[in-house]
Design a protein around this motif. Structure first.
Motif, PDB file in Angstrom:
ATOM      1  N   LEU A 273       0.832  -1.215   0.000  1.00 35.62           N
ATOM      2  CA  LEU A 273       0.000   0.000   0.000  1.00 35.62           C
ATOM      3  C   LEU A 273       0.864   1.262   0.000  1.00 35.62           C
ATOM      4  O   LEU A 273       0.594   2.224  -0.719  1.00 35.62           O
ATOM      5  CB  LEU A 273      -0.908   0.012   1.232  1.00 35.62           C
ATOM      6  CG  LEU A 273      -2.131  -0.900   1.195  1.00 35.62           C
ATOM      7  CD1 LEU A 273      -2.775  -0.977   2.581  1.00 35.62           C
ATOM      8  CD2 LEU A 273      -3.157  -0.423   0.169  1.00 35.62           C
ATOM      9  N   LEU A 274       1.915   1.240   0.835  1.00 32.81           N
ATOM     10  CA  LEU A 274       2.779   2.432   0.923  1.00 32.81           C
ATOM     11  C   LEU A 274       3.578   2.648  -0.366  1.00 32.81           C
ATOM     12  O   LEU A 274       4.028   3.764  -0.634  1.00 32.81           O
ATOM     13  CB  LEU A 274       3.719   2.309   2.127  1.00 32.81           C
ATOM     14  CG  LEU A 274       3.035   2.365   3.498  1.00 32.81           C
ATOM     15  CD1 LEU A 274       4.021   2.015   4.611  1.00 32.81           C
ATOM     16  CD2 LEU A 274       2.404   3.731   3.755  1.00 32.81           C
ATOM     17  N   ASP A 275       3.766   1.589  -1.134  1.00 29.16           N
ATOM     18  CA  ASP A 275       4.495   1.691  -2.410  1.00 29.16           C
ATOM     19  C   ASP A 275       3.642   2.249  -3.541  1.00 29.16           C
ATOM     20  O   ASP A 275       4.183   2.601  -4.593  1.00 29.16           O
ATOM     21  CB  ASP A 275       4.938   0.293  -2.887  1.00 29.16           C
ATOM     22  CG  ASP A 275       6.120  -0.249  -2.118  1.00 29.16           C
ATOM     23  OD1 ASP A 275       6.661   0.479  -1.289  1.00 29.16           O
ATOM     24  OD2 ASP A 275       6.483  -1.422  -2.374  1.00 29.16           O
ATOM     25  N   LEU A 276       2.326   2.267  -3.371  1.00 27.74           N
ATOM     26  CA  LEU A 276       1.466   2.635  -4.507  1.00 27.74           C
ATOM     27  C   LEU A 276       1.796   4.043  -4.995  1.00 27.74           C
ATOM     28  O   LEU A 276       2.034   4.939  -4.179  1.00 27.74           O
ATOM     29  CB  LEU A 276      -0.013   2.588  -4.100  1.00 27.74           C
ATOM     30  CG  LEU A 276      -0.611   1.195  -3.870  1.00 27.74           C
ATOM     31  CD1 LEU A 276      -2.055   1.320  -3.392  1.00 27.74           C
ATOM     32  CD2 LEU A 276      -0.543   0.344  -5.135  1.00 27.74           C
ATOM     33  N   PRO A 277       1.800   4.216  -6.315  1.00 29.38           N
ATOM     34  CA  PRO A 277       2.041   5.573  -6.823  1.00 29.38           C
ATOM     35  C   PRO A 277       0.935   6.511  -6.356  1.00 29.38           C
ATOM     36  O   PRO A 277      -0.223   6.105  -6.268  1.00 29.38           O
ATOM     37  CB  PRO A 277       2.008   5.408  -8.343  1.00 29.38           C
ATOM     38  CG  PRO A 277       1.668   4.007  -8.635  1.00 29.38           C
ATOM     39  CD  PRO A 277       1.525   3.244  -7.364  1.00 29.38           C
ATOM     40  N   ARG A 278       1.301   7.758  -6.046  1.00 33.67           N
ATOM     41  CA  ARG A 278       0.287   8.729  -5.606  1.00 33.67           C
ATOM     42  C   ARG A 278      -0.473   9.259  -6.804  1.00 33.67           C
ATOM     43  O   ARG A 278       0.126   9.545  -7.836  1.00 33.67           O
ATOM     44  CB  ARG A 278       0.948   9.927  -4.898  1.00 33.67           C
ATOM     45  CG  ARG A 278       1.695   9.565  -3.673  1.00 33.67           C
ATOM     46  CD  ARG A 278       0.750   9.010  -2.580  1.00 33.67           C
ATOM     47  NE  ARG A 278       1.443   8.008  -1.783  1.00 33.67           N
ATOM     48  CZ  ARG A 278       2.371   8.281  -0.883  1.00 33.67           C
ATOM     49  NH1 ARG A 278       2.702   9.505  -0.647  1.00 33.67           N
ATOM     50  NH2 ARG A 278       2.963   7.324  -0.218  1.00 33.67           N
ATOM     51  N   SER A 279      -1.800   9.396  -6.638  1.00 31.18           N
ATOM     52  CA  SER A 279      -2.587   9.926  -7.762  1.00 31.18           C
ATOM     53  C   SER A 279      -2.532  11.447  -7.721  1.00 31.18           C
ATOM     54  O   SER A 279      -2.166  12.046  -6.740  1.00 31.18           O
ATOM     55  CB  SER A 279      -4.016   9.438  -7.664  1.00 31.18           C
ATOM     56  OG  SER A 279      -4.498   9.680  -6.370  1.00 31.18           O
TER      57      SER A 279
END
Ligand SMILES: Nc1ncnc2c1ncn2[C@@H]1O[C@H](COP(=O)(O)OP(=O)(O)O)[C@@H](O)[C@H]1O
Ligand SMILES: CC(C)(COP(=O)(O)O)[C@@H](O)C(=O)NCCC(=O)O
Ligand SMILES: [K+]
Length: 279
Positions: A273-279
């Motif tokens: 989750l923390l790795d997900l690219p920010r939108s």
């Protein structure tokens, strides 16, 4: 911590809710394969959902951990009632708090990973996120094991695609099933110990409890050893050596009895989750 924005990663499983917040400077990981910056210091909590007022313990912990103006909660859930209870607790906390809070429910479409399964919308988002977290940290191909309520043994191929895997009952569920389905068998503490603490995976059990313990540990670890090798062989000709990563509430318990070389990484779903690219 006095940042403006912070991310709270939440993994709502069938036994427990796991929460992670990254302390200090945030690092951008995005989709960079093999990037190891996910090892940044994390504050982590696991709250069993059988515990009274677990949702209050979870939200209070976050309030005490993070000191930012705006917290963005990323929630990955495979247990909808628990996710709803948590959402209400977050709403209630945001009314009394100076901190602005936003909540996003994470679905498989938010995870930048190809999914090669028959019905992607039925896939547990926890499986995909732990695979994503493992791929980011170790590269691919990789077998990802999440030993929780259920044990999932999943395969990420050479190209970094999620290719499905196996699902079997977790240790507690197996122990419950034996006690529930028989007259004579007790419900055991499956954790290693008792009279056979030397190595329950190789010595025949000479009493009921040791025999059950041997059965449970072997069922899970032999499946992991067999499938991780089988998956790796299915990608024969692969350039890179396949890796094996364990996570979940029982990862540390089973690790000594897994024969294939492996790594144990706590809270891989939250790390994904923390790795997900920010939108
Ligand atoms: N204190 C604990 N509370 C609950 N489960 C625990 C605890 N210690 C170990 N376990 C084991 O962890 C498993 C739950 O792991 P976890 O990864 O939290 O599950 P899930 O993702 O399904 O919520 C249980 O099935 C149990 O075997
Ligand atoms: C397999 C699971 C029950 C594992 O849940 P957990 O043990 O992490 O609580 C969960 O990922 C799930 O509900 N999956 C949906 C079915 C699927 O992934 O194919
Ligand atoms: K699991």
């Amino acid at each position: 911590m006095s940042e403006r924005n912070c991310v709270v990663a939440v993994d709502v499983g069938n036994s427990a809710v796991k929460l992670c917040v990254r302390r200090g400077e945030e690092k951008k990981v995005g989709d960079a394969l093999g990037d190891k910056s996910v090892a940044a210091e994390l504050a982590q909590l696991s709250v069993p959902i059988c515990e009274n007022a677990w949702h209050l313990r979870a939200t209070r912990w976050v309030r005490d951990q993070v000191r930012c103006e705006h917290s963005h909660w990323l929630i990955a859930s495979v247990h909808q009632p628990a996710a709803q209870t948590l959402q209400h607790a977050i709403d209630a906390m945001s009314v009394d708090s100076d901190m602005q809070m936003t909540v996003a429910s994470v679905s498989r479409r938010d995870v930048p990973m190809n999914v090669r399964v028959d019905q992607p919308d039925r896939l547990g988002v926890d499986r995909l996120l732990s695979a994503y977290g493992a791929r980011n940290q170790f590269g691919s191909p990789v077998t990802v094991v999440d030993a929780g309520s259920a044990v999932t043994i999943d395969w990420v191929n050479d190209e970094g695609d999620f290719c499905g895997g196996a699902i079997l009952p977790g240790l507690r569920m197996q122990a419950n099933a034996l006690a529930y389905g028989t007259d004579a068998l007790p419900e055991i503490d499956w954790k290693v110990g008792g009279s056979q603490s030397e190595n329950p995976a190789t010595v025949a059990g000479t009493n009921t409890v040791d025999a059950i313990r041997l059965g449970l540990i072997t069922a899970v670890t032999a499946a992991i050893d067999r499938l991780s090798v089988a998956y790796a062989n299915s990608g024969a000709g692969s350039k890179a050596q396949s890796k094996l990563v364990l996570t979940g509430g029982d990862a540390a318990t089973i690790s000594p009895f897994v024969q294939q070389p492996h790594e144990v990484v706590p809270n891989l779903v939250c790390r994904g989750l923390l790795d997900l690219p920010r939108s």
